[in-house]
Scaffold this motif. Structure first.
Motif, PDB file in Angstrom:
ATOM      1  N   GLU A 428       0.839  -1.208   0.000  1.00 14.75           N
ATOM      2  CA  GLU A 428       0.000   0.000   0.000  1.00 14.75           C
ATOM      3  C   GLU A 428       0.873   1.256   0.000  1.00 14.75           C
ATOM      4  O   GLU A 428       0.656   2.206   0.743  1.00 14.75           O
ATOM      5  N   GLN A 458      -4.683   4.644  -7.290  1.00 13.87           N
ATOM      6  CA  GLN A 458      -5.420   5.031  -6.088  1.00 13.87           C
ATOM      7  C   GLN A 458      -5.029   6.440  -5.656  1.00 13.87           C
ATOM      8  O   GLN A 458      -4.102   7.049  -6.179  1.00 13.87           O
ATOM      9  N   SER A 672     -10.315   5.864   4.065  1.00 14.07           N
ATOM     10  CA  SER A 672     -10.489   4.411   3.932  1.00 14.07           C
ATOM     11  C   SER A 672      -9.308   3.739   3.254  1.00 14.07           C
ATOM     12  O   SER A 672      -9.269   2.512   3.138  1.00 14.07           O
ATOM     13  N   GLN A 673      -8.343   4.530   2.777  1.00 15.39           N
ATOM     14  CA  GLN A 673      -7.209   3.952   2.050  1.00 15.39           C
ATOM     15  C   GLN A 673      -6.491   2.890   2.884  1.00 15.39           C
ATOM     16  O   GLN A 673      -6.318   3.030   4.091  1.00 15.39           O
ATOM     17  N   SER A 675      -7.525   0.016   3.579  1.00 18.53           N
ATOM     18  CA  SER A 675      -8.455  -0.900   4.240  1.00 18.53           C
ATOM     19  C   SER A 675      -9.346  -1.577   3.209  1.00 18.53           C
ATOM     20  O   SER A 675      -9.595  -1.039   2.128  1.00 18.53           O
ATOM     21  N   GLU A 676      -9.824  -2.757   3.558  1.00 18.13           N
ATOM     22  CA  GLU A 676     -10.846  -3.440   2.774  1.00 18.13           C
ATOM     23  C   GLU A 676     -11.969  -3.839   3.713  1.00 18.13           C
ATOM     24  O   GLU A 676     -11.731  -4.144   4.882  1.00 18.13           O
ATOM     25  N   VAL A 680     -19.259  -2.349   1.214  1.00 19.96           N
ATOM     26  CA  VAL A 680     -19.064  -0.900   1.164  1.00 19.96           C
ATOM     27  C   VAL A 680     -20.310  -0.257   0.574  1.00 19.96           C
ATOM     28  O   VAL A 680     -20.839  -0.704  -0.456  1.00 19.96           O
ATOM     29  N   THR A 699     -10.750   4.376  -6.042  1.00 20.23           N
ATOM     30  CA  THR A 699     -10.280   3.993  -4.705  1.00 20.23           C
ATOM     31  C   THR A 699     -11.435   3.486  -3.859  1.00 20.23           C
ATOM     32  O   THR A 699     -11.316   2.469  -3.160  1.00 20.23           O
ATOM     33  N   THR A 702     -12.598  -0.068  -4.944  1.00 22.19           N
ATOM     34  CA  THR A 702     -11.636  -1.136  -4.621  1.00 22.19           C
ATOM     35  C   THR A 702     -11.494  -1.374  -3.120  1.00 22.19           C
ATOM     36  O   THR A 702     -10.701  -2.219  -2.715  1.00 22.19           O
ATOM     37  N   ARG A 703     -12.264  -0.652  -2.292  1.00 20.89           N
ATOM     38  CA  ARG A 703     -12.263  -0.944  -0.849  1.00 20.89           C
ATOM     39  C   ARG A 703     -13.170  -2.134  -0.526  1.00 20.89           C
ATOM     40  O   ARG A 703     -13.105  -2.684   0.572  1.00 20.89           O
TER      41      ARG A 703
END
Length: 748
Positions: A428, A458, A672-673, A675-676, A680, A699, A702-703
């Motif tokens: 990341e 991202q 939120s970057q 993190s998954e 969502v 971005t 893709t979470r």
């Protein structure tokens, strides 16, 4: 004494009979006062208050649900004790080393009402008392003077309208000279170590008669503008806009601005950076960080030359053993990692970054190399650990936080205490800012292999800098970009739509065939709020079994508006965690926090002590960082504290620390970057156009791991896909990297 409950401020006077609680960090105390021979419990951030003192408190009486009637003080004026009993309590309260009740009584019995004057001005007379040596007399004198000086500072800053916490910081920073420094230049309170807002410093300066064209004011104002820009990601600012904004903000002419700016650059407090005949201005901390990164990567590049060895045969064996077939770009990345050990691996979801990374780690370990894996956040570290099966740590935890000789926080691993690793893999990487990457590079052995992994499409880091983007654009490190979407990933509409978004292709929002990607049109804020609440509270838990707190995350491009995080958090909190008699709560500036709330840390805090307990071990550490999400375990309203669990790391927060906590039922896409989340829900509605752009949407999409629902306007989604004007970040790093790279080439 009238103890009526009222919103009106009242003044009470009394003597401190007992201190039931004191927090030295923020000055919060719980006092028992003698007010006209009646006991009164007073609470508030009152700074240095000791037993026996006479105090004048301004505040109001409130009824605490558990502890009854209290006086909630917002202002405190204290005076030294006068009666013999009060003086004795004051001396034995603990601020004088070695003076307890017995010795305090001896001193008061000997000198009576002159006790404090004797200690302050004639300390040698203390030796008249049996058991007090000349050295001890000097120590008692020193401790009293320090206590008096701190008290004077608190009173002085109180009169200036400054909150107690800043008085505590100023005392820690400058000690007995604090009042003198602040009087001569109130703008020093805006420095990073104190952190008082520039506008408040301006108000103080006006009270002290400081001219608006004072150079200290102009200097602090220019730095303030640069700091505000750094908060939005810029490590430098073009001179023209900086001049224009600063002159308007400070109400000064350009000549005075340039005069002060030249002094600041001459003193190397600020730095010029020239690019394409255009001048940029940078704060020292960011200029130094980017300059170090450029030099260090250039040196590492020259050392980690490509051996030219072809590791295809070894990769073939790895494929056979793991029953896997790598595509061309994956093989290229693995080969380059083994032969050069210095590269960037980038690619979107479903392109096999994790599979490639697993192969690299396995083959590195077969070469008996020590591999460290790091990520910028706790959630990102946990995610890469789960995906690879190898332990990963946050960069902060890897570097370890400690205190220097001056008491300030430092990373323990640095040039003099290097990390013991042969390979450093950073996942990341798009989230890593300039200062954090500088700190990591300082802790690496010069011969260490370096693999940077991230999705360059991202959003850039929350902190200042555009590290991954600048490194890729500079060409200083080899870059392998994975583009092929694997079959299993192609079955996910989340993955396929993410790739459509990043390529500028409109996605089909009307499709009903998807199992994991849905769009729900709502064209008013009330409708968006209602639907989001329904999805979190009932529809997703009932249909999929998702937990509203741990599995579902609401995202928004903005904090403001009815579809922004602030209002969404209030709505979601009221529905998912409503108030009750069983739940204690604390009112803060924006939110009310209560037991059970989902919260997020919004600022790095290296001092917070946390503990983690398992069945076999108990671990303790320090540091909770920007973006960490947790849940409030308990709240003590009386002491104004909250216990928060951050994925197993449990920390106690006092009231002041809660300034850096927000509700996290809904968070911004930026936050939120790294993190998954299983599910969502993304709100997309009207707002400031610059906030609605392509890679922010990418971005957000893709979470989501299992389910994504976009709620809002289809036209706004289309606008975001078409809006590929990314938020430009002004940085020096790309130019510095190119300069050092060309310098190195010239030397070779």
């Amino acid at each position: 004494m009238n103890k009526a409950l009222s919103d009106e401020l009242v003044v009470i006077k009394g003597t401190v009979e007992d201190i039931q609680y004191k927090n030295p960090d923020n000055g919060y105390v719980v006092l028992l006062l003698d007010v006209d021979n009646e006991p009164v419990t007073a609470v508030g951030e009152l700074g240095l208050v000791d037993l026996g003192e006479s105090v004048e408190l301004t505040g109001r009486f409130v009824e605490h649900y558990k502890y009854g009637l209290q006086f909630n003080a917002v202002m405190c004026v204290s005076s030294l004790p006068e009666s013999l009993g009060a003086i004795q309590k004051y001396l034995s309260s603990g601020f004088i080393k070695g003076v307890g009740r017995v010795l305090a009584k001896k001193i008061v019995d000997t000198f009576g009402e002159d006790t404090l004057d004797v200690i302050e001005n004639q300390p040698q007379r203390l030796t008249e008392i049996s058991g007090i040596s000349n050295r001890e007399a000097k120590q008692i004198n020193k401790d009293l003077k320090e206590n008096l000086a701190a008290r004077i500072l608190m009173m002085y800053m109180n009169e200036l309208g400054v909150e107690t916490i800043y008085s505590v910081r100023a005392w820690k920073q400058w000690g007995k000279y604090a009042k003198e420094y602040i009087s001569s230049n109130p703008y020093i309170l805006a420095d990073d170590d104190i952190g008082l807002d520039f506008d408040v410093c301006d108000n103080i300066a006006e009270k002290l008669g400081v001219s608006t064209d004072d150079k200290n004011r102009i200097s602090a104002g220019i730095r303030y503008v640069l700091k505000e820009n750094a908060a939005t990601g810029h490590t430098c600012v073009p001179l023209g806009p900086l001049k224009k904004v600063s002159c308007r903000f400070l109400n000064i002419n350009e000549e005075l601005f340039m005069s002060v700016l030249e002094e600041l650059t001459d003193d190397e407090e600020l730095y010029y950076h020239i690019r394409d005949k255009k001048t940029y201005v940078a704060l020292k901390r960011y200029y130094s960080a980017e300059h170090y990164i450029a030099r260090r990567l250039s040196v590492m590049s020259s050392i980690s030359f490509d051996t030219g060895t072809d590791y295809s045969a070894i990769i073939d064996i790895d494929e056979q053993e793991n029953n896997i077939e790598y595509e061309t770009k994956q093989r290229e990345a693995i080969n380059l990692a083994l032969s050069k050990g210095f590269l960037v691996l980038t690619g979107g979801p479903g392109t096999g970054k994790t599979t490639t990374l697993n192969a690299m780690i396995s083959l590195f370990e077969q070469q008996a190399l020590t591999v460290f894996i790091a990520a910028p956040t706790g959630r990102a570290a946990k995610r890469i650990s789960d995906l690879t099966g190898y332990e990963a740590k946050t960069i902060h935890r890897l570097l370890e936080v400690g205190h220097g000789t001056d008491g300030k926080l430092i990373f323990l691993h640095k040039e003099s205490n290097l990390l013991d690793c042969d390979v450093m893999i950073v996942d990341e990487m798009s989230m890593v800012d300039a200062e954090l990457f500088e700190a990591l590079l300082r802790a690496l052995p010069i011969s260490c292999k370096l693999i940077l992994v991230g999705d360059s499409d991202q959003l850039p880091s929350v902190g200042a800098g555009n590290i991954l983007g600048d490194i890729i654009d500079s060409g200083v490190m080899p870059v392998v970009r994975l583009t092929e979407i694997f079959r299993q990933a192609r079955e996910s509409a989340i993955v396929t739509n993410a790739h459509k978004i990043v390529s500028g292709e409109m996605i089909d929002l009307s499709s009903k065939d998807s199992k994991d990607f849905f769009f729900m049109q709502r064209l008013d804020q009330a409708g968006i709020q209602q639907l989001v609440v329904e999805l979190c509270k009932e529809r997703l838990p009932n249909a999929y079994g998702f937990d509203p707190i741990t599995d579902i995350q609401v995202l928004s491009p903005t904090r403001k508006s009815g579809a922004g995080t602030i209002e969404l958090n209030k709505k979601l909190q009221s529905e998912l965690n409503p108030p009750s008699k069983e739940k204690s709560e604390i009112k803060a500036f924006i939110y009310t926090f209560r037991t059970g709330d989902k919260v997020m840390q919004t600022k790095n805090d290296y001092d917070i002590v946390w503990s983690r307990e398992t069945d076999d071990t108990k671990e303790q550490g320090t540091g909770i960082f920007n973006g960490d999400i947790g849940q409030i375990v308990s709240v003590n309203k009386f002491l104004k504290t909250a216990v928060i669990d951050f994925d197993g790391r449990v920390a106690v927060y006092n009231y002041q620390m809660l300034e850096n906590i927000e509700l996290a039922y809904a968070v911004t896409v930026h936050k939120s970057q790294g993190s998954e989340f299983d599910a969502v829900i993304l709100t997309v509605f009207t707002g400031y156009d610059k906030l609605y752009y392509r890679n922010l949407l990418y971005t957000a999409v893709t979470r989501a791991k299992k389910l994504l629902i976009i709620v809002g306007s289809s036209k706004r989604v289309e606008f975001m896909i078409n809006n590929n004007v990314r938020n430009q970040r002004f940085t020096c790093l790309k130019d510095m990297l190119k300069e050092h790279d060309s310098d190195e080439t010239d030397i070779i």
